[in-house]
Design a protein around this motif. Structure first.
Motif, PDB file in Angstrom:
ATOM      1  N   MET A  69       0.815  -1.214   0.000  1.00 17.12           N
ATOM      2  CA  MET A  69       0.000   0.000   0.000  1.00 17.12           C
ATOM      3  C   MET A  69       0.852   1.269   0.000  1.00 17.12           C
ATOM      4  SD  MET A  69      -3.207  -0.719  -0.072  1.00 17.12           S
ATOM      5  CE  MET A  69      -4.528  -1.819   0.449  1.00 17.12           C
ATOM      6  N   HIS A  70       2.165   1.115  -0.138  1.00 17.96           N
ATOM      7  CA  HIS A  70       3.078   2.245   0.010  1.00 17.96           C
ATOM      8  C   HIS A  70       2.687   3.431  -0.867  1.00 17.96           C
ATOM      9  CE1 HIS A  70       6.702   4.646  -0.676  1.00 17.96           C
ATOM     10  NE2 HIS A  70       7.137   4.221   0.494  1.00 17.96           N
ATOM     11  N   ASP A  71       2.435   3.181  -2.152  1.00 19.71           N
ATOM     12  CA  ASP A  71       2.127   4.280  -3.072  1.00 19.71           C
ATOM     13  C   ASP A  71       0.835   4.992  -2.685  1.00 19.71           C
ATOM     14  OD1 ASP A  71       4.404   3.686  -4.485  1.00 19.71           O
ATOM     15  OD2 ASP A  71       3.390   2.639  -6.102  1.00 19.71           O
ATOM     16  N   ASN A  72      -0.169   4.211  -2.279  1.00 24.31           N
ATOM     17  CA  ASN A  72      -1.436   4.823  -1.866  1.00 24.31           C
ATOM     18  C   ASN A  72      -1.279   5.655  -0.603  1.00 24.31           C
ATOM     19  OD1 ASN A  72      -3.740   4.133  -3.635  1.00 24.31           O
ATOM     20  ND2 ASN A  72      -3.089   2.034  -3.233  1.00 24.31           N
ATOM     21  N   LEU A  73      -0.512   5.170   0.345  1.00 27.10           N
ATOM     22  CA  LEU A  73      -0.283   5.923   1.579  1.00 27.10           C
ATOM     23  C   LEU A  73       0.437   7.229   1.278  1.00 27.10           C
ATOM     24  CD1 LEU A  73       0.680   2.879   3.775  1.00 27.10           C
ATOM     25  CD2 LEU A  73      -1.152   4.482   4.362  1.00 27.10           C
ATOM     26  N   ARG A  74       1.421   7.156   0.432  1.00 19.64           N
ATOM     27  CA  ARG A  74       2.180   8.364   0.095  1.00 19.64           C
ATOM     28  C   ARG A  74       1.282   9.387  -0.614  1.00 19.64           C
ATOM     29  NH1 ARG A  74       7.765  10.121   0.744  1.00 19.64           N
ATOM     30  NH2 ARG A  74       7.602  12.225  -0.027  1.00 19.64           N
ATOM     31  N   VAL A  75       0.498   8.919  -1.589  1.00 18.29           N
ATOM     32  CA  VAL A  75      -0.396   9.816  -2.318  1.00 18.29           C
ATOM     33  C   VAL A  75      -1.434  10.428  -1.381  1.00 18.29           C
ATOM     34  CG1 VAL A  75      -2.274   9.824  -4.017  1.00 18.29           C
ATOM     35  CG2 VAL A  75      -0.093   8.785  -4.600  1.00 18.29           C
ATOM     36  N   ALA A  76      -1.969   9.613  -0.466  1.00 17.66           N
ATOM     37  CA  ALA A  76      -2.985  10.108   0.471  1.00 17.66           C
ATOM     38  C   ALA A  76      -2.413  11.203   1.373  1.00 17.66           C
ATOM     39  CB  ALA A  76      -3.523   8.958   1.322  1.00 17.66           C
ATOM     40  N   LEU A  77      -1.224  10.979   1.893  1.00 18.93           N
ATOM     41  CA  LEU A  77      -0.644  11.959   2.801  1.00 18.93           C
ATOM     42  C   LEU A  77      -0.140  13.194   2.044  1.00 18.93           C
ATOM     43  CD1 LEU A  77       1.142   9.540   5.264  1.00 18.93           C
ATOM     44  CD2 LEU A  77      -0.981  10.799   5.612  1.00 18.93           C
ATOM     45  N   ASP A  78       0.298  13.018   0.816  1.00 20.00           N
ATOM     46  CA  ASP A  78       0.630  14.183  -0.020  1.00 20.00           C
ATOM     47  C   ASP A  78      -0.613  15.048  -0.225  1.00 20.00           C
ATOM     48  OD1 ASP A  78       3.307  13.605  -0.311  1.00 20.00           O
ATOM     49  OD2 ASP A  78       3.101  12.653  -2.275  1.00 20.00           O
ATOM     50  N   TRP A  79      -1.753  14.383  -0.454  1.00 20.82           N
ATOM     51  CA  TRP A  79      -3.000  15.123  -0.623  1.00 20.82           C
ATOM     52  C   TRP A  79      -3.361  15.859   0.661  1.00 20.82           C
ATOM     53  CZ3 TRP A  79      -6.221  17.674  -3.334  1.00 20.82           C
ATOM     54  CH2 TRP A  79      -7.534  17.903  -2.892  1.00 20.82           C
ATOM     55  N   ALA A  80      -3.128  15.240   1.818  1.00 28.59           N
ATOM     56  CA  ALA A  80      -3.416  15.905   3.093  1.00 28.59           C
ATOM     57  C   ALA A  80      -2.627  17.205   3.202  1.00 28.59           C
ATOM     58  CB  ALA A  80      -3.081  14.974   4.260  1.00 28.59           C
ATOM     59  N   ILE A  81      -1.361  17.153   2.795  1.00 29.09           N
ATOM     60  CA  ILE A  81      -0.526  18.361   2.819  1.00 29.09           C
ATOM     61  C   ILE A  81      -1.091  19.412   1.861  1.00 29.09           C
ATOM     62  CG2 ILE A  81       1.734  19.283   2.192  1.00 29.09           C
ATOM     63  CD1 ILE A  81       2.977  16.700   3.217  1.00 29.09           C
ATOM     64  N   ASP A  82      -1.416  18.992   0.633  1.00 24.45           N
ATOM     65  CA  ASP A  82      -1.935  19.931  -0.367  1.00 24.45           C
ATOM     66  C   ASP A  82      -3.264  20.527   0.082  1.00 24.45           C
ATOM     67  OD1 ASP A  82       0.239  19.407  -1.960  1.00 24.45           O
ATOM     68  OD2 ASP A  82      -0.799  17.982  -3.251  1.00 24.45           O
ATOM     69  N   TYR A  83      -4.152  19.695   0.603  1.00 32.92           N
ATOM     70  CA  TYR A  83      -5.477  20.154   1.011  1.00 32.92           C
ATOM     71  C   TYR A  83      -5.364  21.158   2.156  1.00 32.92           C
ATOM     72  CZ  TYR A  83     -10.426  19.934   2.312  1.00 32.92           C
ATOM     73  OH  TYR A  83     -11.734  20.256   2.591  1.00 32.92           O
ATOM     74  N   ALA A  84      -4.512  20.831   3.125  1.00 32.29           N
ATOM     75  CA  ALA A  84      -4.337  21.736   4.255  1.00 32.29           C
ATOM     76  C   ALA A  84      -3.755  23.072   3.795  1.00 32.29           C
ATOM     77  CB  ALA A  84      -3.431  21.097   5.299  1.00 32.29           C
ATOM     78  N   ARG A  85      -2.809  23.025   2.849  1.00 35.10           N
ATOM     79  CA  ARG A  85      -2.212  24.260   2.346  1.00 35.10           C
ATOM     80  C   ARG A  85      -3.240  25.099   1.584  1.00 35.10           C
ATOM     81  NH1 ARG A  85       1.714  22.231  -0.463  1.00 35.10           N
ATOM     82  NH2 ARG A  85       0.713  22.402  -2.504  1.00 35.10           N
ATOM     83  N   LEU A  86      -4.062  24.433   0.767  1.00 30.46           N
ATOM     84  CA  LEU A  86      -5.054  25.142  -0.041  1.00 30.46           C
ATOM     85  C   LEU A  86      -6.161  25.752   0.815  1.00 30.46           C
ATOM     86  CD1 LEU A  86      -5.364  22.664  -3.048  1.00 30.46           C
ATOM     87  CD2 LEU A  86      -4.398  24.975  -3.120  1.00 30.46           C
ATOM     88  N   THR A  87      -6.553  25.041   1.872  1.00 30.68           N
ATOM     89  CA  THR A  87      -7.645  25.520   2.720  1.00 30.68           C
ATOM     90  C   THR A  87      -7.156  26.376   3.875  1.00 30.68           C
ATOM     91  OG1 THR A  87      -7.587  23.504   4.092  1.00 30.68           O
ATOM     92  CG2 THR A  87      -9.060  23.501   2.166  1.00 30.68           C
ATOM     93  N   GLY A  88      -5.836  26.353   4.139  1.00 35.23           N
ATOM     94  CA  GLY A  88      -5.293  27.112   5.258  1.00 35.23           C
ATOM     95  C   GLY A  88      -5.609  26.508   6.601  1.00 35.23           C
ATOM     96  N   SER A  89      -5.945  25.212   6.623  1.00 37.22           N
ATOM     97  CA  SER A  89      -6.312  24.539   7.872  1.00 37.22           C
ATOM     98  C   SER A  89      -5.194  23.600   8.310  1.00 37.22           C
ATOM     99  CB  SER A  89      -7.596  23.727   7.691  1.00 37.22           C
ATOM    100  OG  SER A  89      -8.652  24.550   7.246  1.00 37.22           O
ATOM    101  N   PRO A  90      -4.817  23.622   9.599  1.00 35.08           N
ATOM    102  CA  PRO A  90      -3.785  22.696  10.094  1.00 35.08           C
ATOM    103  C   PRO A  90      -4.232  21.246   9.908  1.00 35.08           C
ATOM    104  CG  PRO A  90      -4.228  24.416  11.694  1.00 35.08           C
ATOM    105  CD  PRO A  90      -5.307  24.517  10.655  1.00 35.08           C
ATOM    106  N   MET A  91      -3.347  20.406   9.382  1.00 41.67           N
ATOM    107  CA  MET A  91      -3.702  19.003   9.155  1.00 41.67           C
ATOM    108  C   MET A  91      -4.088  18.291  10.436  1.00 41.67           C
ATOM    109  SD  MET A  91      -1.126  17.484   6.301  1.00 41.67           S
ATOM    110  CE  MET A  91       0.308  18.212   7.083  1.00 41.67           C
ATOM    111  N   GLU A  92      -3.443  18.669  11.539  1.00 35.72           N
ATOM    112  CA  GLU A  92      -3.727  17.983  12.797  1.00 35.72           C
ATOM    113  C   GLU A  92      -5.170  18.225  13.230  1.00 35.72           C
ATOM    114  OE1 GLU A  92      -1.350  16.961  16.894  1.00 35.72           O
ATOM    115  OE2 GLU A  92      -0.833  18.759  15.776  1.00 35.72           O
ATOM    116  N   LEU A  93      -5.717  19.376  12.883  1.00 33.76           N
ATOM    117  CA  LEU A  93      -7.105  19.666  13.232  1.00 33.76           C
ATOM    118  C   LEU A  93      -8.070  19.037  12.224  1.00 33.76           C
ATOM    119  CD1 LEU A  93      -6.911  23.433  14.274  1.00 33.76           C
ATOM    120  CD2 LEU A  93      -7.006  21.425  15.763  1.00 33.76           C
ATOM    121  N   VAL A  94      -7.705  19.066  10.948  1.00 27.40           N
ATOM    122  CA  VAL A  94      -8.605  18.557   9.916  1.00 27.40           C
ATOM    123  C   VAL A  94      -8.602  17.035   9.868  1.00 27.40           C
ATOM    124  CG1 VAL A  94      -9.128  18.569   7.442  1.00 27.40           C
ATOM    125  CG2 VAL A  94      -8.288  20.641   8.553  1.00 27.40           C
ATOM    126  N   PHE A  95      -7.404  16.432   9.911  1.00 23.19           N
ATOM    127  CA  PHE A  95      -7.286  14.997   9.719  1.00 23.19           C
ATOM    128  C   PHE A  95      -6.793  14.247  10.959  1.00 23.19           C
ATOM    129  CE2 PHE A  95      -6.309  16.914   5.472  1.00 23.19           C
ATOM    130  CZ  PHE A  95      -7.494  16.561   4.859  1.00 23.19           C
TER     131      PHE A  95
END
Length: 222
Positions: free
Chosen positions: A158-184
């Motif tokens: 599942m390595h590739d899926n985990l990496r893509v998922a967490l990359d998206w978490a970083i991108d989403y948090a950056r785009l929305t301005g929300s801390p990942m720890e609070l959102v996810f």
């Protein structure tokens, strides 16, 4: 798929400006995929597009868990079987004997472009992220127990899926301005070899600081 390519070889060559720099073989293959896609039912087309969210393949459990709420007419498992029978999915087995599905790169790119034409891209990636955050939590607990060898294999698959998922978490948090720890509920950092944090586009390693430090060491120490 080779069968579709042979069926359409030399026919239906795209003449759009965007395809002029592409070889005749590639144009034929793209047309073959498009031809096959148009023969799918509406639900098959929908799932086919959704499956492009995966990277490096997926299991039936992952697809069913993520997408079952979106399909009420036909079971996700039946749709996946149909897509496999129509050569739009490939099938393999991991080291634990679990069935995995994947798309050829050209087919995956076509499916990804389909989902980009809708307004569901972010929502589907959030579903994918939620599944793999849960998977990571299970893995972190299992790595401390007797099931560690089996879970190491599962993490690797599942390595590739985990990496893509967490990359998206970083991108989403950056785009929305929300801390990942609070959102996810996860605290992730990108670090350089010396250990200092850096921006995601600076080529550092992705490190999970909370809540699964043992999972982070196993997955990202490469």
């Amino acid at each position: 798929p080779q069968g579709l390519f042979e069926h359409l070889h030399g026919q239906y060559i795209l003449s759009a400006d965007g395809m002029r720099g592409v070889s005749a073989r590639q144009k034929s293959l793209n047309n073959a995929i498009y031809w096959s896609f148009n023969l799918l039912s509406e639900e098959e087309q929908k799932l086919f597009s959704y499956l492009s969210v995966f990277s490096g393949g997926f299991t039936l459990d992952a697809a069913q868990t993520i997408f079952k709420q979106s399909f009420t007419g036909t079971a996700v498992s039946a749709l996946i079987t149909s897509l496999f029978d129509k050569s739009l999915l490939q099938q393999s087995f991991d080291s634990n004997g679990e069935t995995r599905y994947n798309m050829l790169s050209t087919i995956h790119e076509f499916a990804r472009q389909r989902i980009q034409t809708t307004d569901q891209g972010a929502e589907i990636r959030n579903w994918h992220l939620a599944y793999f955050l849960d998977f990571a939590g299970q893995a972190d607990r299992a790595l401390r127990g007797p099931g560690q060898p089996e879970w190491l294999d599962r993490i690797n698959s599942m390595h590739d899926n985990l990496r893509v998922a967490l990359d998206w978490a970083i991108d989403y948090a950056r785009l929305t301005g929300s801390p990942m720890e609070l959102v996810f509920g996860v605290d992730i950092a990108v670090v350089k070899d010396q250990g200092e944090e850096c921006a995601p586009n600076e080529g550092g390693k992705l490190v999970i600081r909370r809540p699964w430090p043992s999972m982070a060491r196993t997955l990202w120490n490469d």
